[in-house]
Design a protein around this motif. Structure first.
Motif, mmCIF file in Angstrom:
data_model
loop_
_atom_site.group_PDB
_atom_site.id
_atom_site.type_symbol
_atom_site.label_atom_id
_atom_site.label_comp_id
_atom_site.label_asym_id
_atom_site.label_seq_id
_atom_site.Cartn_x
_atom_site.Cartn_y
_atom_site.Cartn_z
ATOM 1 N N GLY A 224 0.850 -1.232 0.043
ATOM 2 C CA GLY A 224 0.068 -0.161 -0.055
ATOM 3 C C GLY A 224 0.659 1.343 -0.087
ATOM 4 O O GLY A 224 0.257 2.412 -0.026
ATOM 5 N N PHE A 225 2.194 1.208 0.186
ATOM 6 C CA PHE A 225 3.011 2.328 0.166
ATOM 7 C C PHE A 225 3.580 2.617 -1.077
ATOM 8 O O PHE A 225 3.592 2.094 -1.910
ATOM 9 N N GLY A 226 3.604 4.106 -1.561
ATOM 10 C CA GLY A 226 4.142 4.663 -2.548
ATOM 11 C C GLY A 226 5.500 4.351 -2.492
ATOM 12 O O GLY A 226 6.255 4.244 -1.843
ATOM 13 N N VAL A 227 6.144 4.310 -3.855
ATOM 14 C CA VAL A 227 7.633 4.357 -4.113
ATOM 15 C C VAL A 227 7.944 5.257 -5.382
ATOM 16 O O VAL A 227 7.601 5.511 -6.509
ATOM 17 N N MET A 228 8.994 6.231 -4.642
ATOM 18 C CA MET A 228 9.295 7.026 -5.800
ATOM 19 C C MET A 228 10.950 6.555 -5.712
ATOM 20 O O MET A 228 11.620 6.544 -4.908
ATOM 21 N N GLY A 229 11.387 6.584 -7.091
ATOM 22 C CA GLY A 229 13.003 6.407 -7.394
ATOM 23 C C GLY A 229 13.638 7.169 -8.199
ATOM 24 O O GLY A 229 12.899 7.825 -8.848
ATOM 25 N N GLU A 230 14.757 7.344 -8.158
ATOM 26 C CA GLU A 230 15.469 8.252 -9.176
ATOM 27 C C GLU A 230 15.284 7.939 -10.679
ATOM 28 O O GLU A 230 15.128 8.996 -11.345
ATOM 29 N N GLU A 231 15.282 6.505 -10.869
ATOM 30 C CA GLU A 231 15.631 6.111 -12.405
ATOM 31 C C GLU A 231 14.042 5.943 -12.851
ATOM 32 O O GLU A 231 13.849 6.182 -14.158
ATOM 33 N N PHE A 232 12.829 5.580 -12.004
ATOM 34 C CA PHE A 232 11.787 5.034 -12.741
ATOM 35 C C PHE A 232 10.513 5.807 -12.032
ATOM 36 O O PHE A 232 9.374 5.143 -12.240
ATOM 37 N N GLY A 233 10.716 6.941 -11.475
ATOM 38 C CA GLY A 233 9.520 7.670 -11.256
ATOM 39 C C GLY A 233 8.711 7.245 -9.877
ATOM 40 O O GLY A 233 9.350 6.434 -8.946
ATOM 41 N N LEU A 234 7.417 7.511 -9.833
ATOM 42 C CA LEU A 234 6.559 7.575 -8.775
ATOM 43 C C LEU A 234 5.467 6.367 -9.171
ATOM 44 O O LEU A 234 4.876 6.392 -10.180
ATOM 45 N N GLU A 235 5.171 5.603 -8.268
ATOM 46 C CA GLU A 235 4.182 4.693 -8.314
ATOM 47 C C GLU A 235 3.549 4.856 -6.830
ATOM 48 O O GLU A 235 3.869 5.217 -5.817
ATOM 49 N N ARG A 236 1.929 4.781 -6.975
ATOM 50 C CA ARG A 236 1.033 4.852 -5.935
ATOM 51 C C ARG A 236 1.263 6.033 -5.035
ATOM 52 O O ARG A 236 1.254 6.181 -3.787
#
Length: 271
Positions: A68-80
């Motif tokens: 249920g947590f969002g994930v943001m990464g430098e290479e592949f952007g934001l999910e949830r």
């Protein structure tokens, strides 16, 4: 220290972060000093197969454990992005160091709650060092190397050790301020990326001042530095924000903060 949010899933979050850092080590180490090729991104910064593969692995672990947590990464952007909890990941912070075989890069894993960092991990795969910061708790340092996670007392700028990753990250509007600060400290050293913040948390460095920093560059550092007794703000002394001006200031002794921000602003004012 500020307390964690109510009903915060502390153990599950820590276990997920540790598992993600472990898998990142497994992915990154086989590429170290192996002559990997770097591609240039739109901002002219380098990226390698190690960055991309490690981020995918980190995302997979975090999403499986806390879906249920969002994930943001430098290479592949934001999910949830709608979740109040958001992981922020930099799989290889310090790609230039990684490419040149220096073990001062690191994997950064942060967790934000309502855009405020509540957990941060700095992991150095080569040396086996790991710093874990959790809001309201003392920073932990996991390593066979010597070190105690506690910043040192240094209230006098003239006795302070200043660090910055590289001159080129100091943009033109802020370079004069850095130069004024550098003239006031005992010594200035270059290099380090996220590793320098781990050293500040161990009482080896007193001040770090940098520019052009994105949220994935600093989010994990805040709980580590503050959990060791330090402070992190922007150059004006305000809390760091994703939409801020990109300046990041870390001090080991909070008494340094007003003096350092004063020197930085004086340099900007007289540029």
């Amino acid at each position: 220290m500020t307390a964690l949010p109510a009903a915060f899933p502390r153990d599950a979050v820590l276990e997920a972060a540790m598992a993600a850092a472990d898998v990142a080590r497994t992915v990154v180490l086989p590429f170290f000093r192996r002559g990997v090729r770097a591609d240039e991104k739109s901002d002219a910064s380098p990226v390698t197969i190690a960055d991309r593969t490690a981020e995918r692995a980190i995302r997979a672990v975090l999403s499986e454990r806390l879906p249920g947590f969002g994930v943001m990464g430098e290479e592949f952007g934001l999910e949830r992005g709608e979740s109040p909890y958001r992981w922020v990941v930099d799989p290889v912070d310090g790609t230039r160091a990684f490419l040149t075989g220096r073990p001062t890069f690191g994997t950064l894993i942060a967790l934000l709650h309502d855009n405020v960092p509540v957990l941060g991990v700095i992991d150095q795969p080569v040396t086996g060092e790991r710093w874990i910061g959790l809001r309201g708790e003392t920073t932990r340092y996991m390593s066979a190397l010597p070190g105690t996670p506690a910043t040192r007392a240094c209230a006098d700028v003239g006795h302070a050790e200043l660090s910055c990753t590289a001159p080129e990250i100091l943009d033109a509007p802020h370079r004069p301020g850095f130069d004024v600060l550098a003239a006031a400290v005992r010594r200035t050293s270059w290099g380090g990326d996220c590793y320098a913040y781990g050293l500040l948390a161990l009482g080896q460095i007193d001040i770090i001042a940098e520019c052009t920093m994105k949220i994935w560059d600093w989010a994990a550092l805040v709980p580590v530095v503050e959990g060791a007794g330090g402070r992190m703000t922007d150059w004006s002394g305000q809390p760091l924000r994703a939409d801020g001006d990109g300046t990041v200031l870390a001090v080991g002794d909070g008494a340094l903060l007003p003096r350092v921000t004063g020197l930085l602003s004086r340099g900007i004012a007289i540029k």
